[in-house]
Design a protein around this motif. Structure first.
Motif, short mmCIF file in Angstrom:
data_model
loop_
_atom_site.label_atom_id
_atom_site.label_comp_id
_atom_site.label_asym_id
_atom_site.label_seq_id
_atom_site.Cartn_x
_atom_site.Cartn_y
_atom_site.Cartn_z
N MET A 1 0.84 -1.33 -0.06
CA MET A 1 0.06 0.02 -0.06
C MET A 1 0.98 1.34 0.21
O MET A 1 0.47 2.35 -0.46
CB MET A 1 -0.73 -0.14 1.21
CG MET A 1 -2.00 -1.12 1.14
SD MET A 1 -3.26 -0.91 -0.32
CE MET A 1 -3.95 0.62 -0.11
N ASP A 2 2.14 1.13 0.39
CA ASP A 2 2.98 2.27 0.38
C ASP A 2 3.45 2.75 -0.93
O ASP A 2 3.28 4.01 -1.33
CB ASP A 2 4.11 1.88 1.05
CG ASP A 2 4.05 1.72 2.73
OD1 ASP A 2 3.08 2.32 3.24
OD2 ASP A 2 5.15 1.21 3.28
N GLU A 3 3.32 1.91 -1.64
CA GLU A 3 3.46 2.29 -3.27
C GLU A 3 2.42 2.91 -3.81
O GLU A 3 2.56 3.85 -4.41
CB GLU A 3 3.66 1.10 -4.11
CG GLU A 3 5.27 0.34 -3.96
CD GLU A 3 4.88 -0.59 -2.48
OE1 GLU A 3 3.87 -0.78 -2.02
OE2 GLU A 3 5.81 -1.46 -2.43
N LEU A 4 1.17 2.43 -3.60
CA LEU A 4 -0.01 3.25 -4.14
C LEU A 4 -0.21 4.71 -3.56
O LEU A 4 -0.40 5.57 -4.13
CB LEU A 4 -1.29 2.33 -3.66
CG LEU A 4 -2.54 3.02 -4.13
CD1 LEU A 4 -2.50 3.08 -5.78
CD2 LEU A 4 -3.70 2.01 -4.03
N ASP A 5 0.21 4.62 -2.24
CA ASP A 5 0.15 6.02 -1.51
C ASP A 5 1.15 6.88 -2.16
O ASP A 5 0.76 8.25 -2.33
CB ASP A 5 0.30 5.74 0.20
CG ASP A 5 -0.98 5.16 0.81
OD1 ASP A 5 -1.93 5.22 0.09
OD2 ASP A 5 -0.50 4.58 1.97
N LEU A 6 2.23 6.48 -2.40
CA LEU A 6 3.18 7.15 -2.85
C LEU A 6 2.96 7.72 -4.47
O LEU A 6 2.98 8.80 -4.77
CB LEU A 6 4.60 6.68 -3.14
CG LEU A 6 5.84 7.41 -3.86
CD1 LEU A 6 6.22 8.43 -2.78
CD2 LEU A 6 7.07 6.35 -3.83
N ILE A 7 2.45 6.87 -5.22
CA ILE A 7 1.72 7.38 -6.43
C ILE A 7 0.65 8.40 -6.43
O ILE A 7 0.66 9.23 -7.31
CB ILE A 7 1.29 5.81 -7.27
CG1 ILE A 7 2.55 5.20 -7.72
CG2 ILE A 7 0.57 6.52 -8.63
CD1 ILE A 7 2.13 3.73 -8.36
N ARG A 8 -0.49 8.12 -5.48
CA ARG A 8 -1.28 9.22 -5.30
C ARG A 8 -0.73 10.60 -5.00
O ARG A 8 -1.10 11.46 -5.44
CB ARG A 8 -2.35 8.75 -4.23
CG ARG A 8 -3.13 7.60 -4.64
CD ARG A 8 -3.88 7.19 -3.60
NE ARG A 8 -4.89 6.01 -4.13
CZ ARG A 8 -5.51 4.94 -3.35
NH1 ARG A 8 -5.06 5.14 -1.87
NH2 ARG A 8 -6.30 4.06 -3.64
N LEU B 1 -2.81 -4.58 -1.47
CA LEU B 1 -2.85 -4.11 -3.11
C LEU B 1 -3.56 -4.97 -3.85
O LEU B 1 -4.37 -4.42 -4.67
CB LEU B 1 -1.41 -4.03 -3.57
CG LEU B 1 -0.44 -3.04 -3.35
CD1 LEU B 1 0.94 -3.12 -3.87
CD2 LEU B 1 -1.04 -1.65 -3.76
N LEU B 2 -3.76 -6.19 -3.58
CA LEU B 2 -4.78 -7.06 -4.14
C LEU B 2 -6.08 -6.63 -3.90
O LEU B 2 -7.12 -6.60 -4.56
CB LEU B 2 -4.54 -8.32 -3.69
CG LEU B 2 -3.18 -9.10 -4.19
CD1 LEU B 2 -2.94 -10.61 -3.68
CD2 LEU B 2 -3.30 -9.02 -5.84
N GLN B 3 -6.42 -6.20 -2.71
CA GLN B 3 -7.78 -5.66 -2.09
C GLN B 3 -8.01 -4.54 -2.92
O GLN B 3 -9.21 -4.12 -3.21
CB GLN B 3 -7.77 -5.58 -0.57
CG GLN B 3 -7.73 -6.86 -0.23
CD GLN B 3 -7.79 -6.69 1.41
OE1 GLN B 3 -7.82 -5.55 1.99
NE2 GLN B 3 -8.03 -8.00 2.20
N ALA B 4 -6.98 -3.64 -2.98
CA ALA B 4 -7.21 -2.15 -3.83
C ALA B 4 -7.69 -2.58 -5.23
O ALA B 4 -8.40 -1.71 -5.84
CB ALA B 4 -6.13 -1.30 -3.63
N GLN B 5 -6.99 -3.44 -5.71
CA GLN B 5 -7.30 -3.73 -7.30
C GLN B 5 -8.77 -4.28 -7.40
O GLN B 5 -9.47 -3.88 -8.20
CB GLN B 5 -6.25 -4.75 -7.70
CG GLN B 5 -6.68 -5.34 -9.20
CD GLN B 5 -5.69 -6.17 -9.84
OE1 GLN B 5 -5.07 -5.76 -10.60
NE2 GLN B 5 -5.50 -7.29 -9.31
N GLU B 6 -9.23 -5.07 -6.40
CA GLU B 6 -10.52 -5.67 -6.44
C GLU B 6 -11.48 -4.41 -6.36
O GLU B 6 -12.69 -4.35 -6.80
CB GLU B 6 -10.68 -6.62 -5.23
CG GLU B 6 -10.23 -7.93 -5.52
CD GLU B 6 -10.49 -8.96 -4.33
OE1 GLU B 6 -11.09 -8.53 -3.33
OE2 GLU B 6 -9.60 -9.88 -4.32
N CYS B 7 -11.22 -3.26 -5.59
CA CYS B 7 -11.86 -2.11 -5.50
C CYS B 7 -11.78 -1.27 -6.60
O CYS B 7 -12.58 -0.27 -6.76
CB CYS B 7 -11.98 -1.44 -4.12
SG CYS B 7 -11.99 -2.20 -2.61
#
Length: 53
Positions: free
Chosen positions: A1-8, A34-40
């Motif tokens: 999730m850190d990667e997704l937060d950084l991209i945001r 991240l897998l859960q974030a992809q599902e959403c």
């Protein structure tokens, strides 16, 4: 999730629009978060195998 937060964070600083598509590439796999974030629909996760399809 850190990667997704950084991209945001980068998108909020450097981006110009209101709607973004996030992609994360990995050859080693992804965390459950991240897998859960992809599902959403928050991010698209790309594996090395996906690149060769």
């Amino acid at each position: 999730m850190d990667e997704l937060d950084l991209i945001r964070d980068y998108a909020s600083v450097f981006g110009k629009g209101n709607h973004y598509h996030y992609y994360i590439f990995s050859k080693g796999g992804f965390t459950d978060g991240l897998l859960q974030a992809q599902e959403c629909g928050e991010v698209r996760l790309i594996t090395l195998e996906d690149l060769y399809k």
